[in-house]
Design a protein around this motif. Structure first.
Motif, PDB file in Angstrom:
ATOM      1  N   ASN A  80     -17.877  13.303  19.943  1.00  0.00           N
ATOM      2  CA  ASN A  80     -18.853  12.291  20.353  1.00  0.00           C
ATOM      3  C   ASN A  80     -18.314  11.401  21.478  1.00  0.00           C
ATOM      4  O   ASN A  80     -17.098  11.226  21.621  1.00  0.00           O
ATOM      5  CB  ASN A  80     -19.273  11.455  19.136  1.00  0.00           C
TER       6      ASN A  80
ATOM      7  N   ARG B 249     -30.233  20.839  12.364  1.00  0.00           N
ATOM      8  CA  ARG B 249     -29.185  21.465  13.179  1.00  0.00           C
ATOM      9  C   ARG B 249     -28.325  22.412  12.342  1.00  0.00           C
ATOM     10  O   ARG B 249     -27.945  23.486  12.808  1.00  0.00           O
ATOM     11  CB  ARG B 249     -28.330  20.394  13.853  1.00  0.00           C
TER      12      ARG B 249
ATOM     13  N   ALA C 215     -19.550  18.494  24.510  1.00  0.00           N
ATOM     14  CA  ALA C 215     -20.194  17.246  24.107  1.00  0.00           C
ATOM     15  C   ALA C 215     -21.522  17.428  23.387  1.00  0.00           C
ATOM     16  O   ALA C 215     -22.202  16.439  23.112  1.00  0.00           O
ATOM     17  CB  ALA C 215     -20.410  16.360  25.342  1.00  0.00           C
ATOM     18  N   SER C 216     -21.908  18.664  23.041  1.00  0.00           N
ATOM     19  CA  SER C 216     -23.162  18.869  22.312  1.00  0.00           C
ATOM     20  C   SER C 216     -23.153  20.225  21.627  1.00  0.00           C
ATOM     21  O   SER C 216     -22.419  21.135  22.025  1.00  0.00           O
ATOM     22  CB  SER C 216     -24.367  18.792  23.247  1.00  0.00           C
ATOM     23  N   THR C 217     -23.994  20.357  20.616  1.00  0.00           N
ATOM     24  CA  THR C 217     -24.116  21.657  19.953  1.00  0.00           C
ATOM     25  C   THR C 217     -24.807  22.674  20.857  1.00  0.00           C
ATOM     26  O   THR C 217     -24.516  23.868  20.774  1.00  0.00           O
ATOM     27  CB  THR C 217     -24.889  21.534  18.630  1.00  0.00           C
TER      28      THR C 217
ATOM     29  N   PRO D 138     -17.744  20.062  19.364  1.00  0.00           N
ATOM     30  CA  PRO D 138     -18.231  18.947  20.182  1.00  0.00           C
ATOM     31  C   PRO D 138     -17.710  17.621  19.627  1.00  0.00           C
ATOM     32  O   PRO D 138     -17.739  17.392  18.416  1.00  0.00           O
ATOM     33  CB  PRO D 138     -19.752  19.030  20.034  1.00  0.00           C
TER      34      PRO D 138
ATOM     35  N   ILE E  16     -23.701  12.191  18.172  1.00  0.00           N
ATOM     36  CA  ILE E  16     -24.159  12.818  19.421  1.00  0.00           C
ATOM     37  C   ILE E  16     -25.669  13.052  19.408  1.00  0.00           C
ATOM     38  O   ILE E  16     -26.379  12.715  20.360  1.00  0.00           O
ATOM     39  CB  ILE E  16     -23.450  14.170  19.653  1.00  0.00           C
ATOM     40  N   GLU E  17     -26.170  13.633  18.306  1.00  0.00           N
ATOM     41  CA  GLU E  17     -27.530  14.171  18.291  1.00  0.00           C
ATOM     42  C   GLU E  17     -28.357  13.782  17.079  1.00  0.00           C
ATOM     43  O   GLU E  17     -29.590  13.777  17.147  1.00  0.00           O
ATOM     44  CB  GLU E  17     -27.462  15.718  18.356  1.00  0.00           C
TER      45      GLU E  17
ATOM     46  N   GLN F  72     -24.430  22.960  24.109  1.00  0.00           N
ATOM     47  CA  GLN F  72     -23.383  23.463  24.986  1.00  0.00           C
ATOM     48  C   GLN F  72     -22.499  24.450  24.238  1.00  0.00           C
ATOM     49  O   GLN F  72     -22.139  25.512  24.771  1.00  0.00           O
ATOM     50  CB  GLN F  72     -22.578  22.280  25.518  1.00  0.00           C
TER      51      GLN F  72
ATOM     52  N   ILE G  58     -21.534  15.077  15.159  1.00  0.00           N
ATOM     53  CA  ILE G  58     -22.881  15.524  15.508  1.00  0.00           C
ATOM     54  C   ILE G  58     -23.916  14.442  15.220  1.00  0.00           C
ATOM     55  O   ILE G  58     -24.879  14.283  15.977  1.00  0.00           O
ATOM     56  CB  ILE G  58     -23.234  16.836  14.778  1.00  0.00           C
TER      57      ILE G  58
END
Length: 255
Positions: free
Chosen positions: A142, A188, A152-154, A140, A181-182, A156, A178
């Motif tokens: 950012n 995580r 675009a995400s863990t 993913p 993004i999150e 996904q 990451i």
């Protein structure tokens, strides 16, 4: 002791790849990785890896038309033939230098058609890489550095890995991406550990050396060790100074 891999897409990128590998070995790195090695003869790269005793942990598939801003092909509807050629190129080169993994780059796309195309590309890549013992990675990216990138995400990435179900398909967990993004890196890493094939790091938000910024990498590296993760961690940071002058963090974080 924490082990580190030098990402030669950023570190010593002023040197030809074989010389950058030698520089990483002289600096005390445990492994190397890079982005797009294809301008360099694989035999010369393999020779420098043999000289230093370092493994090339991973390489990327090509981005496509860089002048047009492309950043991967494998999720682009209508570009399936080019995406497969990029995968074939990466697998052949990776096998020639005994690379551990290939990052299959998705590109800028969105929607269910792009997902279906990406799934087929990853299935093809996993099958092509399996005889060579190569892992396929997805990463993913950012939205600040790569707005519109398909992956675009863990969450996904987790869904795709589970859907495809190939044992050699793993997550590239880049702490820099990451975090942007999150966030919540420790939890995580814990929850995604079985799916992780490689971990990378750089400071946030400037993607510089890891001894500054908003992420406490001393904690992150200790946390990974406590989880039992002992593979080399990929130093993928940008520097405004010669690489050798930026490596003070290695002694502090080696543990």
């Amino acid at each position: 002791m924490t082990k580190f891999s030098a990402n030669l897409g950023f570190l010593w990128n002023d040197l030809p790849l074989p010389d950058a590998i030698r520089a990483a070995g002289a600096a005390g790195f445990d492994a190397v990785e890079c982005h797009w090695p294809y301008a360099f003869d694989a035999a010369g790269v393999a020779e420098s890896l043999g000289e230093t005793g370092l493994q090339m942990l991973g390489i990327n598939t090509v981005r496509g038309d860089v002048a047009a801003g492309e950043n991967g092909l494998s999720a682009l509807p209508g570009r399936e033939e080019e995406a497969r050629a990029a995968i074939d190129q990466a697998v052949a080169y990776g096998a020639a230098i005994d690379a551990g993994a290939i990052h299959v780059m998705a590109g800028f796309a969105t929607g269910p058609e792009a997902e279906a195309v990406f799934v087929k590309a990853l299935e093809y890549a996993c099958a092509a890489a399996e005889p060579h013992g190569i892992t396929i990675l997805i990463e993913p990216l950012n939205p600040y550095d790569a707005p519109g990138y398909f992956l675009a995400s863990t969450g996904q990435a987790r869904s795709l890995i589970r859907k495809i179900g190939a044992p050699n398909l793993k997550l590239m967990f880049d702490c820099y991406h990451i975090q942007l993004i999150e966030g919540d890196l420790s939890h995580r890493l814990s929850s995604l550990l079985p799916l992780i094939g490689h971990v990378q790091f750089a400071s946030v938000p400037d993607r510089g050396t890891p001894d500054r910024g908003e992420v406490n990498y001393h904690h992150i590296f200790e946390h990974l060790a406590a989880l039992g993760y002992d593979a080399p961690l990929g130093a993928e940071y940008k520097s405004t100074a010669p690489t050798d002058s930026t490596l003070g963090w290695m002694k502090r974080f080696a543990g």
